[in-house]
Design a protein around this motif. Structure first.
Motif, short mmCIF file in Angstrom:
data_model
loop_
_atom_site.label_atom_id
_atom_site.label_comp_id
_atom_site.label_asym_id
_atom_site.label_seq_id
_atom_site.Cartn_x
_atom_site.Cartn_y
_atom_site.Cartn_z
N ILE A 135 0.83 -1.20 0.00
CA ILE A 135 0.00 0.00 0.00
C ILE A 135 0.87 1.25 0.00
O ILE A 135 0.63 2.20 -0.76
N SER B 117 2.44 1.77 -3.46
CA SER B 117 1.49 2.16 -4.51
C SER B 117 0.90 3.55 -4.26
O SER B 117 0.52 4.24 -5.20
N GLU B 118 0.82 3.96 -3.00
CA GLU B 118 0.24 5.28 -2.71
C GLU B 118 1.29 6.39 -2.69
O GLU B 118 0.98 7.53 -3.04
N PHE C 216 -1.97 1.85 -11.76
CA PHE C 216 -2.69 1.67 -13.02
C PHE C 216 -1.81 1.88 -14.25
O PHE C 216 -2.28 1.82 -15.38
N GLN D 292 -7.03 -12.34 -5.67
CA GLN D 292 -8.32 -11.67 -5.85
C GLN D 292 -8.77 -11.01 -4.54
O GLN D 292 -9.27 -9.88 -4.54
N LYS E 128 -6.83 -7.80 -3.85
CA LYS E 128 -7.32 -6.62 -4.56
C LYS E 128 -8.44 -5.95 -3.77
O LYS E 128 -8.52 -4.72 -3.70
N LEU E 129 -9.31 -6.76 -3.18
CA LEU E 129 -10.39 -6.20 -2.37
C LEU E 129 -9.83 -5.52 -1.12
O LEU E 129 -10.29 -4.44 -0.73
N TYR E 130 -8.82 -6.14 -0.52
CA TYR E 130 -8.24 -5.57 0.70
C TYR E 130 -7.50 -4.27 0.39
O TYR E 130 -7.66 -3.27 1.10
N LEU E 131 -6.69 -4.27 -0.66
CA LEU E 131 -5.93 -3.07 -1.00
C LEU E 131 -6.85 -1.93 -1.44
O LEU E 131 -6.50 -0.76 -1.32
N SER E 132 -8.03 -2.29 -1.94
CA SER E 132 -9.02 -1.28 -2.33
C SER E 132 -9.88 -0.84 -1.14
O SER E 132 -10.80 -0.04 -1.31
N LYS E 133 -9.58 -1.41 0.04
CA LYS E 133 -10.28 -1.09 1.28
C LYS E 133 -11.76 -1.46 1.23
O LYS E 133 -12.60 -0.83 1.88
N MET E 134 -12.06 -2.50 0.44
CA MET E 134 -13.43 -3.00 0.36
C MET E 134 -13.66 -4.17 1.31
O MET E 134 -14.80 -4.54 1.57
#
Length: 450
Positions: free
Chosen positions: A282, A285-286, A292, A433, A436-442
């Protein structure tokens, strides 16, 4: 037919004699029923001893090229019928291993075995490599340490692959992902650890010290900020979702997925170590680069080639793609999080257990693992041969290699495979998979427990 051989070594002269005589028989320069020149004449032609010539003629007789007639000579038989074997291969090997040149050399030395090359998918796509083997009756194929799971049964050995004898001189660690119950099913051909590749010019221009084995990911972040122009160049980049990249952070933080005894095959883990691994992803990437920018590892490699990024995570295989760049670059061991570790990619050769041409397929593998072929791989590419004597050979090469090319010798203790996480490839895909949900904070960390 009286030309002198060009090769100077005994081995080279002997091989040239065998290749030449086979080809002359196959092309009817020596017709069926005719006799080859005397042993003395052949010895003079190829600058060999009579004993060496006699040994070669015995081999030609065993191969049914000639018939030895006592006290008369060596009579040419009808040209033997050749064998064609189907080779499933990764298309990237044409560049990364100069594969076509090696196969051309194999054809010269073994004119009765022809290779029909069939490109294969690199990833677990449909149709899979296993599907190709079943439908196309492929005899021999290239397999990496990821794809080998396609042929592995949960409770037994790979049911479609022929057991092979381990090749003496191959780095033992490369056999590990291809060995089941003490038997080897894929012969390692070439390998690469994931390394840090960097643009030396950018480091010099910005007066940033070059990477070394002491670097952590925090060091990378600091250097990346110094190297970034803020406009048209990022200091560091990698394809975050690559199967050969993100698992490194879990390995370095000693993440292991355990299987709960009371929950069957459900995966359990230490959430603290997993959270630490993902937090590093994180932060990178931040703070350092936009995720992207790439759809795959190739995009990252091209950005480096265009000097749009100063540092990337890559492999020795990719170095073949930038060998001709007009700027100076080098490689370094991976930065680390907790424990210095890197993923290793191994590409090997395997034989279809149901092949009707196992002997010819084995002959091909024996050639590709010979010192001659492995040395050609070393001299003409930047990929690492599996044979230690070839990989560590330090002579004149035909490619521009980085100054620190041999750092792989120092990093062997850090070599790891994804299996160290105690998951299969399909399970790793599911974890990706969820990541991706975790890194997107979903989702929270509970998404990884199932």
């Amino acid at each position: 037919m009286g030309s002198k051989p060009k090769r100077s070594t005994f081995r080279g002269r002997y091989e040239e004699m065998m290749i030449t005589l086979r080809n002359e028989i196959i092309t009817n320069i020596w017709e069926e029923g005719s006799y080859l020149p005397s042993e003395s004449d052949i010895a003079d032609r190829f600058q060999l001893s009579k004993n060496s010539v006699r040994k070669g003629l015995d081999l030609l007789a065993a191969e049914n090229f000639i018939e030895k007639i006592p006290r008369i000579g060596n009579r040419v038989r009808k040209s033997p019928t050749g064998t064609t074997i189907k080779l499933g291969y990764y298309p990237s090997l044409i560049k990364e291993a100069q594969f076509q040149a090696l196969i051309d050399e194999f054809h010269k030395q073994h004119p009765l075995i022809r290779i029909n090359m069939i490109p294969m998918p690199y990833y677990h796509t449909n149709p899979t490599m296993k599907d190709y083997m079943e439908s196309d009756n492929i005899d021999v194929m290239t397999i990496n340490n990821w794809n080998v799971e396609l042929f592995t049964n949960p409770d037994g050995p790979p049911d479609m692959l022929e057991p092979l004898a381990a090749k003496e001189g191959v780095y033992p660690v490369l056999n590990e992902p291809f060995t089941h119950d003490g038997k080897l099913y894929v012969q390692p051909f070439m390998f690469s650890p994931v390394v840090l590749c960097y643009n030396k010019n950018h480091f010099t221009e910005n007066k940033v010290p070059e990477p070394d084995s002491s670097w952590t990911w925090d060091t990378v972040k600091k250097a990346a900020h110094q190297l970034s122009t803020g406009r048209d160049r990022y200091g560091f980049f990698f394809h975050l979702l690559s199967d050969n990249r993100w698992p490194i952070f879990l390995l370095q933080n000693n993440v292991v997925f355990n299987r709960g005894k009371e929950k069957g095959n459900n995966l359990e883990l230490d959430r603290t170590s997993l959270k630490g691994s993902f937090q590093t992803l994180i932060d990178l990437s931040e703070e350092v680069f936009p995720p992207f920018l790439s759809e795959n590892d190739h995009d990252v490699d091209m950005l480096f080639r265009q000097q749009k990024v100063s540092m990337i995570l890559t492999s020795y295989f990719f170095l073949n793609m930038i060998e001709d760049v007009d700027f100076s670059y080098d490689i370094s061991p991976l930065p680390y999080l907790g424990t210095p570790k890197t993923l290793v990619i191994v590409i090997g050769l395997a034989i279809n257990k149901n092949s009707k041409h196992k002997q010819a397929a084995q002959t091909f593998i024996d050639f590709m693992l010979s010192h001659e072929a492995q040395l050609k791989l070393r001299q003409n590419t930047l990929s690492l041969p599996s044979l230690k004597s070839a990989a560590e050979w330090n002579g004149q090469v035909n490619v521009k290699q980085p100054e620190r090319y041999f750092i792989f010798r120092e990093t062997f203790p850090t070599f790891s495979y994804h299996t160290a996480l105690n998951v299969t490839y399909s399970e790793l895909e599911e974890i990706r998979q969820n990541m991706k949900l975790y890194l997107s904070k979903m989702e929270g960390l509970q998404v990884f427990s199932r």
